[in-house]
Design an enzyme around this catalytic site. Structure first.
Site, PDB file in Angstrom:
ATOM      1  N   CYS A  95       0.824  -1.207   0.000  1.00  0.00           N
ATOM      2  CA  CYS A  95       0.000   0.000   0.000  1.00  0.00           C
ATOM      3  C   CYS A  95       0.864   1.266   0.000  1.00  0.00           C
ATOM      4  O   CYS A  95       1.581   1.497  -0.961  1.00  0.00           O
ATOM      5  CB  CYS A  95      -0.986  -0.045   1.166  1.00  0.00           C
ATOM      6  SG  CYS A  95      -2.384   1.071   0.969  1.00  0.00           S
ATOM      7  N   HIS A 196      -3.865  -4.241   1.622  1.00  0.00           N
ATOM      8  CA  HIS A 196      -3.108  -3.702   2.739  1.00  0.00           C
ATOM      9  C   HIS A 196      -3.167  -4.585   3.969  1.00  0.00           C
ATOM     10  O   HIS A 196      -3.799  -5.628   3.988  1.00  0.00           O
ATOM     11  CB  HIS A 196      -3.577  -2.280   3.061  1.00  0.00           C
ATOM     12  CG  HIS A 196      -4.918  -2.240   3.743  1.00  0.00           C
ATOM     13  ND1 HIS A 196      -5.729  -1.145   3.676  1.00  0.00           N
ATOM     14  CD2 HIS A 196      -5.580  -3.135   4.495  1.00  0.00           C
ATOM     15  CE1 HIS A 196      -6.825  -1.387   4.381  1.00  0.00           C
ATOM     16  NE2 HIS A 196      -6.754  -2.579   4.875  1.00  0.00           N
TER      17      HIS A 196
END
Ligand code: ZN
Lengths: 259, 436
Positions: A95, A196
């Site tokens: 991310c 993520h």
């Protein structure tokens, strides 16, 4: 390839890049070594302390704009992570960590362009819509087996890859890199992905591949049947939910549970 | 700062001018009547307390309701991510103990803390001169501007739903701006000194009372809210910014091993019915706020000791043969503190990921479930499988019973502790006959 004992899994700057349970990836990697009888150690390093250069796998996680800039500055001033990667360590960047590992990314309301760490040939700019929700992609393992990767993405930046990097996986559901059907990046020992937080939890095959890359040898199946079975069921649930949700961001509960 | 002046009427928010023929009060009365009817209907059909539907009806029919209902009372407001419901109950008990008629103190005891919930509670006690208002973080700037509370308790800012994380800092800025704009007309602020963002916002108040709640959650506060530098943490000094000098304040009130320390060497023993060290911190804030409102400390503490189950928290539910103590945690900070309170073996952990819980359960990896090692955990709720994997990696023995009903109706010796996310907690309260 690194051959330190114990094998060190290094979480870089959790206070800046760890807001989505990213520590989970380090726990998974460390535990998957230990349960195979390999001595492993989880190392957390924060700005102000030197980044150790003898790690096997380095982890960068999710974070906010200002935290990204602070992390880039601190890592560049420290230099440890660059030495470690030159020595063959693996970087797994997730991310916001993926964005800062690239060439440039943007922050703030005015999309200020910030120079990244330059560890992967990738460029990130603000996308048309924020990508939030369950994501599925298809990853081809080095042995040719196709594995579905399951995760949860939440990012406003869209990333395009340069010629030195290749995508990690092909998108089935969700946005991934920039809506072009690709997800993540691989460039040598650097592996990046958007889903993520603790995404190695749902993707044990990816976790083991990172460890194998770092150790330079294959590991075989994890000798823990209960955990393997729990992971199989969890993956099945998340993949089913993702494929049957109308709204990937909101309708993500396990639909099989009775209240 | 300007002289103490009353607020010009023009500053009071005006709603849409609908129903101009009716005198304002009659119009408002009709709106409240309609709201009460809707609430009654909602209760009768078993859909809940009716507070939020009442508030929605009132504020839809009469948009000025929130602004008008909060005006003209003495208000104490409580906000922050964690602990506001319990702190509101503690402060309400303290204030009620010091007035002749407890009905003089109105509060949104059910935790409905948006404009509608606040309007709903106030509409039930139109003439109560004192209000203790649990206030959602988003509503604080309006409440401060329109209601002129005498005291505002600022507990903490932490990640709640992860999808909303980026909002925390802009919220802190809105609080700070609202306090700055009001100057001397703003509230006295009671602030948690361990939280850098709270501290930064609170510094804009004309008077701040700093509280050492005895608990610091710093995982959400890496960067200075003023200048963006990486904050330093030291055991003795607390947090400080190397960039701009923003730093932790010295406490006016502090939780210690024996009880509470106050200004000028005061010390009181602290006995609470609500468990956990975080509630000792909440009590310290409630006490500081009660003193601002004019309550004697010993009177306040005595009243706070009688608070048992704020909006169902820590209450005992009954599930067939099973008695269970119901605990609620909404985010990693809340989970970490609540795990310390759990005493039974086994314990039950109930995980959901409805919108009100946050749809992403990544936070499971920010909680140290490792501390449960040696005890057995029953994993339940729609995301029980995610929890089971988390516990396997943590080395904690567990079983998996996805259905809440089945998990609660299994056999347990004695009272079993259940810790749940918000949606699962509400389901358990209903299932276990807990009302408030
Ligand atoms: Zn600063």
């Amino acid at each position: 390839m690194v051959s330190h004992n114990p094998v060190r899994i290094v979480v870089v700057y959790q206070s800046l890049l760890g807001i989505y349970g990213d520590r989970g990836n380090a726990m998974v990697l460390t535990q998957r070594l230990r349960r195979r009888g390999i001595d492993a150690e989880l190392v957390m390093v924060e700005p102000g302390s030197p980044v150790p250069t003898d790690g096997a796998v380095y982890l960068l996680g999710g974070g906010e704009d200002l935290a990204q800039v602070a992390a880039v500055n601190a890592m560049r001033a420290d230099g440890g992570i660059f030495h470690a990667l030159e020595d063959g360590a693996v970087l797994f960047a997730v991310c916001a960590g993926y964005q800062i590992a690239g060439n440039t990314f943007t922050v703030g309301d005015h999309d200020e362009v910030i120079e990244g760490l330059g560890l992967v040939d990738a460029t990130t700019r603000r996308g048309p819509v924020r990508a939030v929700g369950e994501v599925l992609s298809h990853w081809t393992r080095p042995d040719g087996l196709e594995v579905v990767l399951s995760g949860f993405e939440n990012h406003g930046g869209y990333t395009t890859l340069g010629p030195a990097a290749r995508p990690l996986a092909r998108i089935e559901l969700g946005v991934g890199n920039c809506g072009d059907g690709t997800e993540g990046a691989v460039q040598g020992q650097v592996v990046c992905t958007y889903p993520h937080g603790p995404n190695l939890v749902r993707n044990p095959a990816l976790a083991d591949w990172l460890l194998e890359k770092a150790l330079g040898r294959t590991l075989g199946e994890l000798p823990d049947e209960q955990l393997n079975e729990e992971l199989r069921v969890l993956r099945e649930q998340r993949i089913t939910v993702a494929r049957h949700s109308k709204n990937l961001a909101e309708d993500t509960r396990w639909l099989g549970a009775r209240r | 700062m300007g002289a103490m002046a009353s607020i010009p009427a023009a500053q009071v928010q005006r709603g849409r001018p609908i129903g101009p023929d009716l005198p304002r009060r009659a119009w408002r009365g009709a709106a409240i009547g309609a709201g009460n009817l809707a609430a009654w209907a909602s209760r009768a059909s078993g859909r809940g307390s009716g507070a939020s539907i009442r508030g929605q009806v009132i504020t839809t029919l009469y948009p000025r309701a929130f602004a008008e209902l909060i005006a003209g009372r003495r208000i104490a407001a409580v906000s922050g991510t964690n602990g506001k419901t319990t702190t509101t109950h503690l402060l309400t008990a303290a204030l009620r103990s010091s007035v002749a008629d407890p009905h003089d103190v109105v509060t949104n005891a059910d935790g409905a803390n948006l404009r509608e919930g606040i309007a709903s509670a106030l509409s039930q006690r139109i003439h109560a001169p004192i209000a203790v208002l649990e206030t959602d973080e988003q509503v604080v700037p309006d409440l401060v501007r329109l209601g002129h509370p005498e005291v505002l308790v600022m507990l903490n800012f932490s990640r709640d739903q992860l999808d909303r994380h980026h909002e925390i800092k802009s919220l802190g800025k809105k609080w700070r701006d609202a306090l700055q704009a009001l100057g001397e007309q703003g509230p006295v602020v009671v602030a948690n000194l361990h939280d850098p963002l709270v501290s930064w916002a609170a510094e804009a108040a004309h008077t701040t009372i700093w509280v050492d709640m005895g608990v610091g959650w710093t995982q959400d506060a890496a960067l200075c809210p003023e200048c963006g530098a990486v904050l330093r943490y030291e055991l003795s000094e607390g947090w400080s910014c190397p960039g701009c000098g923003l730093a932790q304040h010295a406490p006016d009130y502090a939780v210690d091993a024996e009880g509470l320390r106050g200004p000028e060497g005061a010390h009181w023993p602290l006995q609470l019915a609500v468990p956990g060290r975080f509630n000792r911190g909440n009590a310290a804030c409630a006490l500081a706020a009660a003193v601002v409102m004019g309550v004697q400390p010993t009177t306040a503490l005595q009243a706070m000791a009688g608070v048992t189950a704020p909006a169902g928290r820590f209450s005992i539910g009954h599930f067939g043969e099973t008695s269970a103590r119901l605990l609620l945690a909404k985010n990693p900070a809340g989970w970490s503190e609540s795990l310390l309170v759990m005493q039974s073996d086994p314990v039950i952990l109930a995980i959901d990921s409805a919108i009100a819980d946050g749809t992403d359960v990544s936070w499971l990896w920010d909680v140290d479930y490792e501390q449960l090692a040696g005890r057995h955990v029953v994993c339940t709720g729609p995301r029980a499988q995610d929890l089971a994997v988390r516990l396997s990696y943590a080395g904690v023995g567990h079983s998996l019973v996805p259905s809440l009903g089945e998990a609660m109706h299994a056999h347990y010796d004695g009272t079993v502790d259940v810790l749940a996310t918000y949606t699962a907690f509400l389901t358990l309260c209903k299932m276990g006959g807990v009302t408030w």
